[in-house]
Design a protein around this motif. Structure first.
Motif, mmCIF file in Angstrom:
data_model
loop_
_atom_site.group_PDB
_atom_site.id
_atom_site.type_symbol
_atom_site.label_atom_id
_atom_site.label_comp_id
_atom_site.label_asym_id
_atom_site.label_seq_id
_atom_site.Cartn_x
_atom_site.Cartn_y
_atom_site.Cartn_z
ATOM 1 N N TRP A 241 -0.996 2.959 2.475
ATOM 2 C CA TRP A 241 -1.326 4.074 1.568
ATOM 3 C C TRP A 241 -1.511 5.363 2.373
ATOM 4 O O TRP A 241 -1.047 6.435 1.983
ATOM 5 C CB TRP A 241 -2.595 3.742 0.790
ATOM 6 C CG TRP A 241 -2.814 4.560 -0.447
ATOM 7 C CD1 TRP A 241 -3.018 5.906 -0.505
ATOM 8 C CD2 TRP A 241 -2.853 4.088 -1.803
ATOM 9 N NE1 TRP A 241 -3.202 6.312 -1.803
ATOM 10 C CE2 TRP A 241 -3.105 5.217 -2.626
ATOM 11 C CE3 TRP A 241 -2.725 2.831 -2.383
ATOM 12 C CZ2 TRP A 241 -3.213 5.114 -4.014
ATOM 13 C CZ3 TRP A 241 -2.844 2.736 -3.765
ATOM 14 C CH2 TRP A 241 -3.081 3.861 -4.571
ATOM 15 N N GLY B 40 0.887 3.823 -3.082
ATOM 16 C CA GLY B 40 0.400 5.149 -2.720
ATOM 17 C C GLY B 40 1.425 6.241 -2.939
ATOM 18 O O GLY B 40 1.075 7.404 -3.157
ATOM 19 N N MET C 295 -6.307 2.465 -2.806
ATOM 20 C CA MET C 295 -6.139 1.782 -1.525
ATOM 21 C C MET C 295 -7.313 0.856 -1.239
ATOM 22 O O MET C 295 -7.140 -0.211 -0.651
ATOM 23 C CB MET C 295 -5.968 2.800 -0.387
ATOM 24 C CG MET C 295 -7.182 3.657 -0.115
ATOM 25 S SD MET C 295 -7.005 4.676 1.371
ATOM 26 C CE MET C 295 -5.645 5.712 0.914
ATOM 27 N N GLY D 264 0.813 -1.208 0.000
ATOM 28 C CA GLY D 264 0.000 0.000 0.000
ATOM 29 C C GLY D 264 0.849 1.261 0.000
ATOM 30 O O GLY D 264 0.543 2.235 -0.701
#
Length: 301
Positions: A165, A44, A177, A40
């Motif tokens: 994220w 991100g 996400m 994540g």
């Protein structure tokens, strides 16, 4: 603690005690949480990865995840003692006393929360703390109430990439996400159902109401396993459509989901423990393979 327990603890070495506390943190699950959080964070971050923030996110997440695993064992120490697969854990086996286990687990959770808030960002701290609260405050007690606990437990199980994220961006409003959340959620339900089918007698003896307990023919177990495994396909495609991952991930993700689906269908046709075990191993293989595809797609294409 009685004198017999004191004698047991006195004879044990420092290394043995450290090993038991480490086992209390559920290291396998904690490592899975860290890897999912890392995925994540990387996705991100886009083109610019802040490695200092990443290190802090890993440390804080580790503390909360390890504390959550330990506190889960503290809460479930009585039922763990009734099951063969868990009776030798440190708390039911009395290698760690319950008070020490509670203090240890809560210290990890709250130190991890403060670490994330102060050194990463408050949103990442909130996501990780919410993960712990849902897991410990909702999922864990629901295991003795209703089979719906499996779906509830999949929520905190799917939040680590959201936390990653959030650590990278400071928000939880981006679709990427939640698509990662979807992969984790839809993977986790059949994964847990396969384990529950294998251990249904063990769970029943401890009073845990996992789905197979009242699903002797396995119809509901197969239905929800198939629904969730099939749901991996549109979520995988959506990650590509949103330009979060590329063609390498798309092709690999579909191939891995097909393999997972094959063993889920095989279990559905013949609901033996042998096929449940194959489905379980397919689920264990699926997630790391998908995350490897994410990394290959992100760094080598």
């Amino acid at each position: 603690m009685n004198s017999a327990e004191d004698n047991i603890l006195i004879k044990r070495s420092f290394t043995d005690v450290i090993t038991d506390y480490y086992q209390l943190t559920k290291p396998g699950i904690t490592m899975s949480v860290l890897v999912s959080m890392l995925v994540g964070f990387i996705l991100g971050s886009g083109a610019n990865i802040n490695f200092v923030t990443l290190i802090h996110a890993l440390i804080g997440t580790y503390l909360i995840a390890a504390g959550t695993g330990a506190h889960n064992q503290f809460i479930e120490r009585a039922s763990d003692g009734l099951m063969k697969r868990t009776s030798k854990r440190p708390l039911p086996d009395q290698r760690i006393d319950s008070k020490s286990g509670m203090i240890f687990s809560l210290s990890l959770i709250f130190s991890g929360l403060m670490y994330l808030i102060l050194l990463v960002n408050p949103v990442a701290g909130a996501v990780s703390f919410a993960t712990a609260l849902i897991y410990l405050g909702v999922y864990t007690p629901m295991k003795k109430v209703s089979p719906i606990n499996i779906a509830i437990g999949a929520v905190p199980g799917a939040l680590p990439p959201v936390g990653g994220w959030a650590a990278a961006t400071g928000n939880i409003a981006e679709p990427g996400m939640w698509l990662l959340f979807g992969i984790m959620f839809f993977w986790q339900v059949p994964h847990v159902l396969s384990i529950a089918w294998l251990c249904k007698d063990d769970y029943s003896s401890a009073g845990l109401k996992m789905l197979p307990r009242k699903d002797e023919k396995g119809i509901k177990t197969v239905f929800w396993s198939l629904v969730c495994t099939l749901s991996l396909f549109p979520v995988t495609f959506a990650l590509y459509q949103f330009d979060i991952s590329g063609m390498i991930f798309l092709v690999a993700g579909i191939v891995f989901a097909l393999g997972f689906l094959f063993y889920t269908i095989k279990f559905g046709i013949d609901r033996t423990k042998a096929n449940a075990k194959k489905m379980m191993f397919a689920s264990i293989a699926y997630l790391p393979l998908v995350w490897i595809a994410v990394f290959v797609d992100r760094f080598f294409v």
